[in-house]
Design a protein around this motif. Structure first.
Motif, short mmCIF file in Angstrom:
data_model
loop_
_atom_site.label_atom_id
_atom_site.label_comp_id
_atom_site.label_asym_id
_atom_site.label_seq_id
_atom_site.Cartn_x
_atom_site.Cartn_y
_atom_site.Cartn_z
N HIS A 53 5.87 6.33 -4.14
CA HIS A 53 4.54 6.07 -3.58
C HIS A 53 4.08 4.67 -3.98
N ARG A 54 3.50 3.98 -3.03
CA ARG A 54 2.93 2.67 -3.26
C ARG A 54 1.48 2.70 -2.77
N GLN A 55 0.55 2.67 -3.74
CA GLN A 55 -0.87 2.77 -3.41
C GLN A 55 -1.16 3.98 -2.53
N GLY A 56 -0.54 5.10 -2.88
CA GLY A 56 -0.81 6.34 -2.16
C GLY A 56 0.03 6.57 -0.92
N GLN A 57 0.85 5.58 -0.52
CA GLN A 57 1.68 5.73 0.68
C GLN A 57 3.14 5.94 0.26
N GLN A 58 3.80 6.87 0.94
CA GLN A 58 5.19 7.18 0.61
C GLN A 58 6.15 6.24 1.34
N ASP A 245 3.89 -3.45 -8.37
CA ASP A 245 2.62 -2.78 -8.11
C ASP A 245 1.62 -3.83 -7.67
N PRO A 249 -0.37 -1.73 -0.48
CA PRO A 249 0.92 -1.05 -0.55
C PRO A 249 2.09 -2.01 -0.38
#
Length: 425
Positions: A53-58, A245, A249
């Protein structure tokens, strides 16, 4: 309908992000491993993928774990432990028994990168120590990306390049540790690659290394054009995760879809307008070479991938009569054409410019005459379903072969070919 791809890179692009997006689209990791093992490096790395996950996105993260160097490749990281030269990498690829297109694309990407690195350091491409990009993980990234595009069945243009488009690049900022010490971002090789293709860039306010040399080399070599998405019907979107990070995203988005007309220009041209493509123009003036050699030079340049070659008589210093030699080629053929000029002529310098040229869509058709079959090049504007024919030309060599074989004039064969085409259409 033709299969095309658009790379949307709001946080940049790296080799492992390209691989991640392709695996996300369905390219099997097992297939990549099987093909990459032909390079003879199977004991040096381990390839695997996972969902992250990157900032809540898979998205899909691809890892290349180096067995011998204990180094974990990631977006914005560099390996300084292993170096290779271009000839060694080219030999690995040629002997790897890869699919034809994947081999050609991989060779072109590494050649482009070698030219950029060589220009930065002032040495020949063949003498470049690849440092980061020569490491096993980056070889896997580049060859793996080319394998993935081929596996997806992305269509190719007349020059054999995939129908691949890309957004403008974010420049990033700050500094990064590299093989030659602490460097400003974008690193010199990335800037040179952008310069070679005339790439559009912008700042998204993130001061990190967002575009790596490997990612830049893949894009600047294989991409048809940069900017807005081309007209396309989106069928699937692949998401490749970077390692950093970031405030947004850190995901490369690969749009996979179809396009009927395969326009190479992203501007809002009318359907009947010619397409635009990017070309490189090489120029050099020569006044100390036997003019007999130019016929051979022409042949060598066309064999190297030149689109057109021509000469003009010019007056030079000391009132010498010279020749202006001009070569037109696609950007991915720049290095090979330039190498021919340095090898076969006495020039000490070559000017290079990147230009746009308008081209008509064209295809080869066959016509039958009483003397045999002749290929005819047909050019048109409009779409594949609503064509406006603008030019019809029988191929010279076909006409010449039949003329010699039947002891009849070339003009008569040419006339018969045109007559046959118009009767059929």
């Amino acid at each position: 309908m033709n299969k095309i791809v658009y790379l949307q890179c709001p946080t940049g692009v790296s080799g492992d992000m390209c691989l991640g997006a392709l695996v996300s689209l369905g390219v099997p990791v097992e297939y990549l491993i099987e093909q990459l093992n032909g390079l003879g490096i199977e004991q040096e790395y381990r390839l695997w993928a996972e969902l992250v996950h990157r900032q809540g996105q898979q998205a899909t993260k691809v890892h290349v774990d180096l067995v011998s160097h204990h180094h974990h490749h990631s977006h914005n990281e560099h390996d300084h432990n292993h170096t290779r030269h271009l000839p060694e990498i080219e030999e690995m690829i040629v002997k790897g028994n890869l699919p034809v297109r994947a081999e050609a694309w991989s060779l072109a990407v590494f050649r482009q990168l070698a030219v950029a690195e060589g220009a930065v350091h002032g040495i020949a491409p063949e003498k470049v120590h690849f440092h980061e990009v020569g490491a096993v993980d980056a070889i896997v990234d580049i060859v793996g990306t080319c394998l993935g595009l081929d596996w997806l069945g992305v269509d190719s243009d007349r020059q054999g390049l995939p129908w691949l488009y890309c957004s403008a690049f974010p420049t990033g900022g700050g500094t990064v540790n590299a093989a030659h010490g602490r460097m400003a971002v974008p690193v010199p090789a990335v800037l040179k690659l952008w310069e070679m293709r005339g790439c559009p860039v912008y700042s998204n306010g993130i001061d990190r290394e967002l575009v790596t040399p490997t990612g830049a080399a893949i894009a600047t070599t294989l991409v048809q054009d940069f900017g807005s998405p081309p007209p396309m019907t989106i069928k699937q979107v692949g998401l490749g995760a970077g390692s950093l990070d970031l405030p947004i995203p850190n995901i490369l988005r690969l749009w996979y879809g179809e396009n009927e007309s395969l326009q190479t220009d992203n501007s809002n041209l009318g359907e009947s307008s010619p397409n635009l493509e990017t070309i490189t123009v090489l120029e050099t003036q020569i006044d100390d070479l036997n003019p007999q050699v130019f016929g051979y030079v022409f042949e060598a340049l066309f064999a190297a991938g030149a689109v057109d070659v021509f000469t003009q008589p010019i007056g030079m210093k000391k009132s010498r009569t010279g020749i202006l030699l001009t070569v037109i080629c696609h950007p991915e053929k720049l290095a090979s054409c330039e190498a021919v000029l340095f090898r076969e002529t006495s020039t000490l310098g070559i000017r290079r410019t990147t230009q746009k040229r308008a081209i008509l869509q064209r295809e080869m058709q066959k016509v039958e005459t009483i003397y045999g079959t002749i290929s005819v090049k047909v050019a048109w504007t409009g779409t594949a379903t609503e064509k406006v024919i603008t030019n019809v030309q029988p191929e010279y060599e076909d006409c010449a072969e039949l003329a010699r074989k039947n002891n009849i004039s070339w003009r008569e064969i040419h006339r018969l070919a045109l007559e046959s085409w118009y009767l059929q259409n």
